[in-house]
Design a protein around this motif. Sequence first.
Motif, PDB file in Angstrom:
ATOM      1  N   SER A 392       0.831  -1.207   0.000  1.00  0.00           N
ATOM      2  CA  SER A 392       0.000   0.000   0.000  1.00  0.00           C
ATOM      3  C   SER A 392       0.862   1.253   0.000  1.00  0.00           C
ATOM      4  N   MET A 395       2.318   1.626  -3.459  1.00  0.00           N
ATOM      5  CA  MET A 395       1.293   2.119  -4.367  1.00  0.00           C
ATOM      6  C   MET A 395       1.026   3.604  -4.147  1.00  0.00           C
ATOM      7  N   ALA A 447      -0.659  -1.945  -7.602  1.00  0.00           N
ATOM      8  CA  ALA A 447      -2.096  -2.042  -7.347  1.00  0.00           C
ATOM      9  C   ALA A 447      -2.604  -3.459  -7.561  1.00  0.00           C
ATOM     10  N   TYR A 450      -1.409  -5.597  -4.730  1.00  0.00           N
ATOM     11  CA  TYR A 450      -2.108  -5.159  -3.512  1.00  0.00           C
ATOM     12  C   TYR A 450      -3.509  -5.747  -3.442  1.00  0.00           C
ATOM     13  N   VAL A 451      -4.263  -5.613  -4.539  1.00  0.00           N
ATOM     14  CA  VAL A 451      -5.644  -6.114  -4.548  1.00  0.00           C
ATOM     15  C   VAL A 451      -5.666  -7.626  -4.369  1.00  0.00           C
ATOM     16  N   GLN A 508     -11.837  -0.397  -7.907  1.00  0.00           N
ATOM     17  CA  GLN A 508     -11.469   1.005  -7.725  1.00  0.00           C
ATOM     18  C   GLN A 508     -11.752   1.469  -6.302  1.00  0.00           C
ATOM     19  N   LEU A 511      -8.896   0.392  -4.170  1.00  0.00           N
ATOM     20  CA  LEU A 511      -7.731   1.258  -4.365  1.00  0.00           C
ATOM     21  C   LEU A 511      -7.955   2.612  -3.710  1.00  0.00           C
TER      22      LEU A 511
END
Length: 516
Positions: A392, A395, A447, A450-451, A508, A511
């Motif tokens: 995170s 990112m 990203a 991360y997801v 989204q 994020l």
Amino acid sequence: MLLSILALAALLTGPAIAQDWDRQLWDPQPPVEGQIELPIPCDGYMVFVPVETPVTPDNPLSDRELILGGADPTTAYSDYFRTAFLRGGFTDGAGRAFFYMAKYEVTRDQWDAVTSFGAECPNQNMGGARPQAGVSWFGAVEFTRALTEWVRQNHPGAMPSEDGAPGFARLPTGTEWEYAARGGVAVGDDQRFRAALPPMPEGVGEYAWFQGRRSSNGSFRPVGMKLPNPLGLDGMFGGVEEIVFDPYALNNLGRLHGQPGGFVTRGGSIGTPEGELSSALQVEWPYFDATTGAANAADTIGLRPVLAVHVNTSTSRTGKIRDWWQQGVEGDAGQEEDPLAVLDELIKRRSDQRLLDELEFVRGSIVSDRRARDADAGRALKLSLLNGAVLSEWMRRAAADVARQSVVRDILAESIGTDLEVPGDRETVAQQDVKIAQSQAEFELAAGIYVDTLTGIADVAGAQDIAAQTAVLEIELTARGQQDMVLAVTRFAENVGFLQAEPGRARQDLLDDALR
């Protein structure tokens, strides 16, 4: 016998006149946060430093899994890598668990003051600030007994306590000693912890007295003249060999062998070559001298005690331990699929004691395997949470780079065709477009990982487990001085919770949660 006579003399005639101890002789290094200055006879002191062992708060059966030992093939039979477990007996209001270890090796003046029970106070000088040597295992244990009795009798509130039970001094276990020598949680990541020596940026010679003219040259030096380790402990390597409580055992391919041996010293001494110093080094000594029959007390052996407390400090704590143990036995499996439930039914229906014992053994093996599995899962979850926090932050930085470079690009683009345009603006705009594309690609990579990490944790981890491992991470990161990462871990754990509460959250939105 001699100690008892001297103690009786002190009670009958009063202690010798004590002098105020020069702090430079008993605590020459800067104070460590949370250190205890324990009074000893003759108006002296010993300093103890807290050694934290991060565990799951409120669970008395939670302990810290460690990989100790080393990979030197010449000593692998004695100190090869092995798994050990450790938990400090003291806690604070935040649920942290720790034990206390002496900041320095016991000095000659401290030894004389304690073993005489104050009957004969030492004269303060630099010679008395050198570590006490020539100590047997029995003498070391006797020192901790005398220290505890004197403090409890003369300064009953000075010992740290837990759950109303006062602590006591004893020799450290081998696991306690090695954990502290390696720097504990303060050393940083697992790779640094498992290294042969803790970080010594200025070189080993600035942290230890060892063999050779450029170091000790065969003479003991006053404590506190070298740099401390990451926990603030002085002289964990070199100086005097430090006695530990538990007996020697061979390393049987990663586990301790079943034959107890002699007593063990750790850390090396002024007679140890620099290249042989390591956190894993241990030397076995016979308890008794083969020639004289007396207790073995070599002239390089000393001690560094710890402060500890017994486990079952109260009826309520014992009940809490019993409850947690039972929860571990029962587990989370349903009655229909849980093999323990099947075994319980079999045990209830059998009266043959031999069969009952065998069934109970099988039951214990299942419980042990389940706990090992849960420990592995907890460790993996903790690392995943930390990785998610790092992702995170990566990112966030990539997104910030995109935004910053886009502003620069817009400013350059606006100058083209105006009086503000300078030669090369058009080329610079193109260069900025390349930089923006690179930063955007880095952001998309971060990203995506991360997801995936966020979703994977949300799918398999329970909220209670996440909270427990987050709490452990907060303790570890704070002890390492990485408070900025504490916030990142907490935020990432919250975002996992958001996804678990709303499994259909759009990518989204996930994020946006991370970048907010």
